[in-house]
Scaffold this active site. Structure first.
Site, short mmCIF file in Angstrom:
data_model
loop_
_atom_site.label_atom_id
_atom_site.label_comp_id
_atom_site.label_asym_id
_atom_site.label_seq_id
_atom_site.Cartn_x
_atom_site.Cartn_y
_atom_site.Cartn_z
N CYS A 40 -30.52 41.96 -23.85
CA CYS A 40 -31.63 42.07 -24.77
C CYS A 40 -32.02 43.54 -24.81
O CYS A 40 -31.61 44.32 -23.95
CB CYS A 40 -32.85 41.28 -24.29
SG CYS A 40 -32.56 39.53 -24.08
N GLY A 66 -28.76 42.83 -28.90
CA GLY A 66 -29.13 41.46 -29.24
C GLY A 66 -29.32 41.32 -30.73
O GLY A 66 -30.08 42.08 -31.32
N ASN A 145 -35.98 42.11 -20.47
CA ASN A 145 -34.53 42.25 -20.52
C ASN A 145 -34.01 41.98 -19.11
O ASN A 145 -34.41 42.64 -18.17
CB ASN A 145 -34.18 43.67 -20.98
CG ASN A 145 -32.70 43.99 -20.87
OD1 ASN A 145 -32.32 45.15 -20.74
ND2 ASN A 145 -31.84 42.99 -20.90
N GLY A 146 -33.10 41.01 -19.00
CA GLY A 146 -32.57 40.67 -17.69
C GLY A 146 -32.52 39.17 -17.53
O GLY A 146 -32.56 38.44 -18.52
N TYR A 285 -19.64 49.30 -21.45
CA TYR A 285 -19.63 48.55 -22.70
C TYR A 285 -21.00 48.34 -23.34
O TYR A 285 -21.15 48.53 -24.54
CB TYR A 285 -18.97 47.19 -22.45
CG TYR A 285 -18.96 46.26 -23.63
CD1 TYR A 285 -18.30 46.59 -24.80
CD2 TYR A 285 -19.63 45.04 -23.57
CE1 TYR A 285 -18.30 45.74 -25.89
CE2 TYR A 285 -19.63 44.18 -24.66
CZ TYR A 285 -18.97 44.53 -25.82
OH TYR A 285 -18.97 43.70 -26.89
#
Ligand code: SF4
Length: 508
Positions: A40, A66, A145-146, A285
Site C-alpha cells: 500500500c 496499490g 502500510n504493512g 521491485y
C-alpha cells in the site's frame, strides 16, 4: 462518518454509521498472479492550503504501490473531518474539482490500496482506508502500510471485549486498540495501541491538529518526512515528495513516531530499540526507481544488481533484454558489466488497462501478449539474455520464453535480479501460498527444465546484499534486512499464520 464511496461530510462529533456492504469486482490481469504485489502507499500533509490536493498528487505518485482503491481524509476547523474513498485509480477519482472541493483544509492523509489482508479481488469499500475513529478527545484517521501478524488474535480479543469491527482489514485493530487505551491524547493512545501490534507497519495518521507518522521497530516498510512550503508531509517514498515540490528531510527511523503540528516536528521512540530489518524487496521491485531509500537511488541499486548478476552468472550471448519495466535497470547493469549489447527486445504496451480484459475469457487467456510484445526484427537468430526482477509462479516467465522463441531467438537465458522466492511474505506483500511458489518446490535446475530455457540463474543473497551497499554481504547471525521471502528467516514470528498451520523453516 459515512464510510461509503461518496463524500462523507461531518463534524468532529462523528458517529459510527451504517456501512453499505458494497462490493465491486476488480478483475486482475492474468500475469498479476505471477508477480509479488506492492502493499500500500500512504501520504499525509499538514500546514498547506488545500492539503487534499497535495495528498491526491502524492497518492498518484504512489499508485504503483496499490491500484485497487484509494481514500483521503481531511480536516478543516469549520468543516470537521471529511473523506472520500473510491475504487480504482487516483487519477480517475481525485482529480475532479467536484470531489476535491469537498475535501478542504490544511491537514489531510491518504492511502492507496492493494489488498494484502481483508477481502481480495472482490474488494469491499469498507476495507478502503484511511480508517476513522471518534474518541472523547476528538477524531483521528489512520492509514497503514504493512501487515499485522497478530491481527487475528487481536481481533478475537477485541471482539470478545465489545469492539464492533466495520471492516475485514487488520489495520482496523489499531483504531480499536486506541479506543481502549486510557491515555489522555491521541498520539499516546496510538503508542499504546502499536505496542500491542506485531508485524510491519508504517502508519500515517491525523487528528484535528496533528499529522502523525510511525514506523514499526524493525522499519520493515518505508516512510519519509518532507518539507513543503510552510508545511510538512509524510510519504511512503521520496518520489511522491518530488511531485508536490517537497524537499526530502529524512526517513522516519525504525521504531520512531513523529508528531507534527504548526509548532514543528516532535520525535519519540515508543518501542524497544531493535536492529533495523528493512524489506530488501523494496530495493529490487516495489519502490519506484526514482525513489531514494537509505540514501541510495533505487535505480542505481537495481543497476548494481545487474552488475552483480553478470559477475556471478556470465553467459555468452548477443543481446541483453529487460522484461519491462522493472527488469530494465538490472539489464542495463548486466549489459554494462558483461559488454553484451543492451536492447529493447520486449516492448510493453503502456496503455493496457484493466477494463479492456474484463469482457471475455478469450481475451483474458491472451495473457502476457496483451501487455508485452516481442521486437521480432531484433530478436530473430539471436542468443538472448532476459533479465527479470523475480520468478514467483513461473507462468509469466514460460510465456515470455515462448514469445521470444516464436520470434526466432536462437537461445534464451534468464537472469533474475532477486534470489529464488521460496517463502511467502507476511509483512504486507501479496504472495501466493508457499506451495504455489516455484522455488519452494524446485531446485534451480528443475526450474530451468520447467521453464525450458537454455540457462536460468538467480542473484545470490550475498550478491543482492552487496548491490544494496553491504560490501561484506549478508551477516547471517544478524541480517541487515528482512529477506524472509528468500531465506525463510522471519524477523517477526507470523503468529496468526503459524496458528493456521504455516510451518517455519526447520533450524539448520
Ligand atoms: S518477506 Fe520479502 S517482501 Fe516481505 S518484507 Fe521481507 S523481504 Fe520484503
Amino acid at each position: 462518518m459515512r464510510q461509503d464511496s461518496e463524500l462523507a461530510l461531518s463534524h468532529d462529533t462523528l458517529a459510527p454509521a451504517q456501512l453499505p456492504d458494497d462490493t465491486k469486482d476488480l478483475p486482475r490481469h492474468p500475469w498479476d498472479d505471477d508477480k509479488l504485489h506492492e502493499e500500500c502507499g500512504v501520504f499525509g500533509v499538514i500546514g498547506v492550503t488545500d492539503a487534499s490536493n497535495f495528498v491526491a498528487l502524492g497518492l498518484h505518485a504512489l499508485q504503483h504501490r496499490g491500484q485497487e482503491a484509494g481514500g483521503i481524509v481531511c480536516h478543516r476547523p469549520d468543516h470537521g473531518f471529511n473523506s472520500a474513498r473510491r475504487f480504482g485509480y487516483v487519477r480517475d477519482n481525485f482529480t475532479s474539482q467536484d470531489v476535491m472541493e469537498t475535501l478542504p483544509g490544511p491537514l489531510a492523509i491518504g492511502h492507496v490500496r492493494y489488498s494484502t489482508t481483508g477481502s481480495k479481488g472482490s474488494t469491499a469499500i469498507r476495507d478502503v482506508q484511511p480508517f476513522f475513529g471518534e474518541f472523547s478527545m476528538g477524531g483521528a484517521a489512520l492509514a497503514h502500510n504493512g501487515n499485522i501478524t497478530n491481527a487475528d488474535a487481536l481481533r478475537r480479543e477485541l471482539i470478545e471485549r465489545g469492539s464492533i469491527f466495520q471492516s475485514s482489514s487488520d489495520s482496523e485493530c489499531i483504531i480499536h486498540l486506541m479506543a481502549r487505551s486510557l491515555q489522555k491524547d491521541i498520539p499516546d493512545r496510538m503508542e499504546d495501541a502499536l505496542r500491542r501490534v506485531e508485524g510491519a507497519f508504517s502508519v500515517v495518521a491525523m487528528t484535528r491538529t496533528k499529522l502523525i507518522g510511525v514506523r514499526d521497530p524493525l522499519g520493515v516498510r518505508p516512510l519519509v518526512l518532507g518539507k513543503v512550503a510552510d508545511g510538512w508531509c509524510l510519504s511512503s517514498e521520496t518520489c511522491a515528495l518530488d511531485i508536490i515540490g517537497a524537499e526530502f528531510v529524512r526517513e522516519v527511523e525504525p521504531g520512531e513516531m513523529v508528531v507534527i503540528t504548526d509548532q514543528g516536528v516532535d520525535s519519540r521512540f515508543p518501542f524497544r530499540r531493535r536492529n533495523s530489518r528493512f524489506c530488501i524487496f523494496e530495493h529490487v521491485y516495489f519502490s519506484r526507481p526514482d525513489s531514494i531509500i537509505g540514501g541510495r537511488s533505487v535505480y542505481e541499486t537495481r543497476r548494481q544488481i545487474g552488475v552483480e548478476l553478470a559477475r556471478e552468472a556470465p553467459v555468452e550471448a548477443d543481446l541483453v533484454c529487460p522484461v519491462p519495466d522493472s527488469g530494465t535497470p538490472a539489464a542495463i547493469g548486466f549489459s554494462q558489466e558483461s559488454g553484451i549489447p543492451y536492447a529493447m527486445g520486449i516492448i510493453r504496451n503502456q496503455y493496457m488497462g484493466r477494463t479492456f480484459i474484463e469482457p471475455t475469457e478469450q481475451i483474458r487467456n491472451m495473457g502476457v501478449r496483451l501487455k508485452l510484445n516481442v521486437n521480432r526484427a531484433l530478436i530473430k537468430g539471436k542468443r538472448v539474455i532476459l533479465v527479470d526482477d523475480s520468478v514467483v509462479r513461473g507462468t509469466t516467465s514460460r510465456k515470455i520464453k515462448e514469445m521470444i522463441l516464436d520470434a526466432g531467438a536462437a537461445e534464451v537465458h534468464f537472469r533474475i535480479a532477486s534470489p529464488p522466492t521460496a517463502w511467502p511474505c507476511f509483512y504486507g506483500v501479496d504472495t501466493p501460498q508457499r506451495e504455489k511458489l516455484l522455488a519452494a518446490t524446485m531446485s534451480e535446475e528443475e526450474m530451468r527444465e520447467h521453464l525450458a530455457v537454455d540457462s536460468l540463474k538467480f542473484i545470490s543473497l550475498d550478491g543482492l546484499y552487496r548491490a544494496v551497499g553491504e560490501a561484506e554481504g549478508r551477516k547471517d547471525d544478524c541480517p541487515q534486512f528482512c529477506d524472509a521471502c528468500f531465506s525463510g528467516e522471519y524477523p517477526v514470528e507470523p503468529s496468526d499464520m503459524i496458528e493456521k498451520g504455516f510451518e517455519l523453516k526447520a533450524a539448520e
